[in-house]
Design an enzyme around this catalytic site. Structure first.
Site, PDB file in Angstrom:
ATOM      1  N   ARG A  17      -5.072   4.823  -9.198  1.00  0.00           N
ATOM      2  CA  ARG A  17      -6.065   5.697  -8.542  1.00  0.00           C
ATOM      3  C   ARG A  17      -5.212   6.731  -7.982  1.00  0.00           C
ATOM      4  O   ARG A  17      -4.267   6.767  -7.244  1.00  0.00           O
ATOM      5  CB  ARG A  17      -6.154   4.637  -7.123  1.00  0.00           C
ATOM      6  CG  ARG A  17      -7.312   5.460  -6.180  1.00  0.00           C
ATOM      7  CD  ARG A  17      -7.266   4.617  -4.984  1.00  0.00           C
ATOM      8  NE  ARG A  17      -8.470   5.344  -4.186  1.00  0.00           N
ATOM      9  CZ  ARG A  17      -7.949   5.992  -3.070  1.00  0.00           C
ATOM     10  NH1 ARG A  17      -6.719   6.421  -3.103  1.00  0.00           N
ATOM     11  NH2 ARG A  17      -8.789   6.619  -2.237  1.00  0.00           N
ATOM     12  N   LYS A  57       0.946  10.433  -1.765  1.00  0.00           N
ATOM     13  CA  LYS A  57       1.590   9.662  -0.496  1.00  0.00           C
ATOM     14  C   LYS A  57       2.617  10.104   0.558  1.00  0.00           C
ATOM     15  O   LYS A  57       3.686  10.576  -0.437  1.00  0.00           O
ATOM     16  CB  LYS A  57       1.213   8.088  -0.585  1.00  0.00           C
ATOM     17  CG  LYS A  57      -0.281   7.895  -0.678  1.00  0.00           C
ATOM     18  CD  LYS A  57      -0.503   6.288  -0.863  1.00  0.00           C
ATOM     19  CE  LYS A  57      -2.019   5.955  -0.914  1.00  0.00           C
ATOM     20  NZ  LYS A  57      -2.379   4.645  -1.007  1.00  0.00           N
TER      21      LYS A  57
HETATM   22  C1  7PJ Z   1      -5.737   3.336  -1.401  1.00  0.00           C
HETATM   23  C2  7PJ Z   1      -7.003   3.324  -1.388  1.00  0.00           C
HETATM   24  C3  7PJ Z   1      -5.228   2.552  -2.327  1.00  0.00           C
HETATM   25  C4  7PJ Z   1      -7.028   1.309  -2.956  1.00  0.00           C
HETATM   26  C5  7PJ Z   1      -6.876   5.010  -0.173  1.00  0.00           C
HETATM   27  C6  7PJ Z   1      -4.962   7.914   0.364  1.00  0.00           C
HETATM   28  C7  7PJ Z   1      -5.527   6.967   1.136  1.00  0.00           C
HETATM   29  N1  7PJ Z   1      -7.786   2.058  -2.061  1.00  0.00           N
HETATM   30  N2  7PJ Z   1      -7.854   4.114  -0.529  1.00  0.00           N
HETATM   31  N3  7PJ Z   1      -5.631   1.444  -2.991  1.00  0.00           N
HETATM   32  N4  7PJ Z   1      -5.732   4.586  -0.688  1.00  0.00           N
HETATM   33  N5  7PJ Z   1      -7.684   0.378  -3.579  1.00  0.00           N
HETATM   34  O1  7PJ Z   1      -5.396   7.932  -0.826  1.00  0.00           O
HETATM   35  O2  7PJ Z   1      -4.023   8.614   0.539  1.00  0.00           O
HETATM   36  O3  7PJ Z   1      -3.888   2.543  -2.285  1.00  0.00           O
HETATM   37  S1  7PJ Z   1      -7.020   6.137   0.965  1.00  0.00           S
END
Ligand code: 7PJ
Length: 275
Positions: free
Chosen positions: A255, A221
């Site tokens: 994640r 990020k």
């Molecule tokens: C997240 C997400 C996060 C959860 C994305 C990216 C943006 N879902 N979906 N938490 N980020 N739960 O991966 O850069 O931080 S999309």
């Protein structure tokens, strides 16, 4: 701590890896639908081999400034991939969506978990999630994806997010979602300045003490890119530092894009704790 979905149980006594599978076929204009599908399945299979316990499938980009995707487009990107993974691989499947109809069809196709960056605030989402009877991840976001990075502001970022969690947990309970099915995520990068993101990382333990499974997503990020002056491809070391800082403060699910490297970090942490 554990999660249950249908006949599956996910042990959260040590942190689990959620591998990111973006099914946004923009880069497949030459190869077409078939090549796109094959690539997605191969990537999922590789992530499982590398240690992912969950595959998070998203058909709509939620990057800052991203354009929304139609319901039909989101369904046609995600559902066939979910069906195939559910059939071929022994892994939890998470659907990354905010749309009630996508949640419903994804769970019918074999998804075990709903991951919603809008925390079930879109029309019909709360009701559908309750009917699905699968775990739900409630993520905090200030504003909407198109505009959230314009001027994020908080009185106290950790306190404000905790208040938001309490409100969404109440809404879930009233809709009939069991306490044991709720996962919380402070939403790194979603309506947060660089300082907000680092304040959250410093105080992450507070969220794990709320008594719900905690999920964090920091992988590649801008909080790393902007601080270090690194492109998306150059953020692996910083992302792994983020994983370790989260895991040490009680995150239960991380994640990530880089599953193999993340699994190694978590194995080193586990060995250290057990020694
Ligand atoms: C997240 C997400 C996060 C959860 C994305 C990216 C943006 N879902 N979906 N938490 N980020 N739960 O991966 O850069 O931080 S999309």
């Amino acid at each position: 701590m554990q999660l249950i979905s249908g006949n599956r149980t996910l042990d959260l006594s040590t942190p689990q890896v959620m591998g990111i599978l973006n099914v946004t076929p923009d880069s497949f204009s030459d190869g077409g639908q078939f090549q796109f599908f094959e690539h997605a399945i191969n990537q999922a299979s590789q992530m499982v081999q590398q240690g992912a316990a969950i595959i998070d499938i998203g058909g709509e980009s939620t990057r800052p400034g991203a354009e929304p995707v139609s319901l039909d487009e989101e369904l046609s990107r995600t559902i066939p991939v979910i069906e195939k993974i559910a059939n071929d691989l022994d892994v939890w499947i998470s659907i990354d969506t905010s749309k009630a109809q996508v949640m419903k069809e994804a769970v019918a196709a074999g998804a075990h978990l709903i991951n919603d960056v809008c925390a079930l605030q879109e029309e019909g989402a709360l009701e559908v999630a309750a009917q699905c009877k699968v775990p739900v991840c409630l993520m905090h976001m200030q504003g909407a994806p198109r505009s959230m990075q314009v001027s994020p502001s908080y009185e106290d970022v950790a306190k404000d997010i905790t208040r938001f969690f309490m409100q969404r947990i109440s809404a879930c309970r009233e809709a009939g979602i069991d306490k044991s099915q709720i996962i919380l995520d402070p939403g790194f990068g979603f309506g947060k300045t660089l300082d907000h993101n680092y304040q959250l990382l410093q105080r992450l333990k507070q969220f794990s003490e709320l008594g719900y499974p905690l999920l964090t997503g920091l992988s590649r990020k801008s909080m790393f890119g902007d601080w270090l002056g690194r492109t998306v491809e150059q953020r692996l070391a910083a992302s792994l530092a983020g994983v370790l800082l989260c895991a040490q403060q009680g995150a239960n699910i991380v994640r990530v894009h880089d599953v193999q490297e993340t699994s190694d970090v978590l194995k080193v942490l586990k060995k250290t704790i057990e020694s």
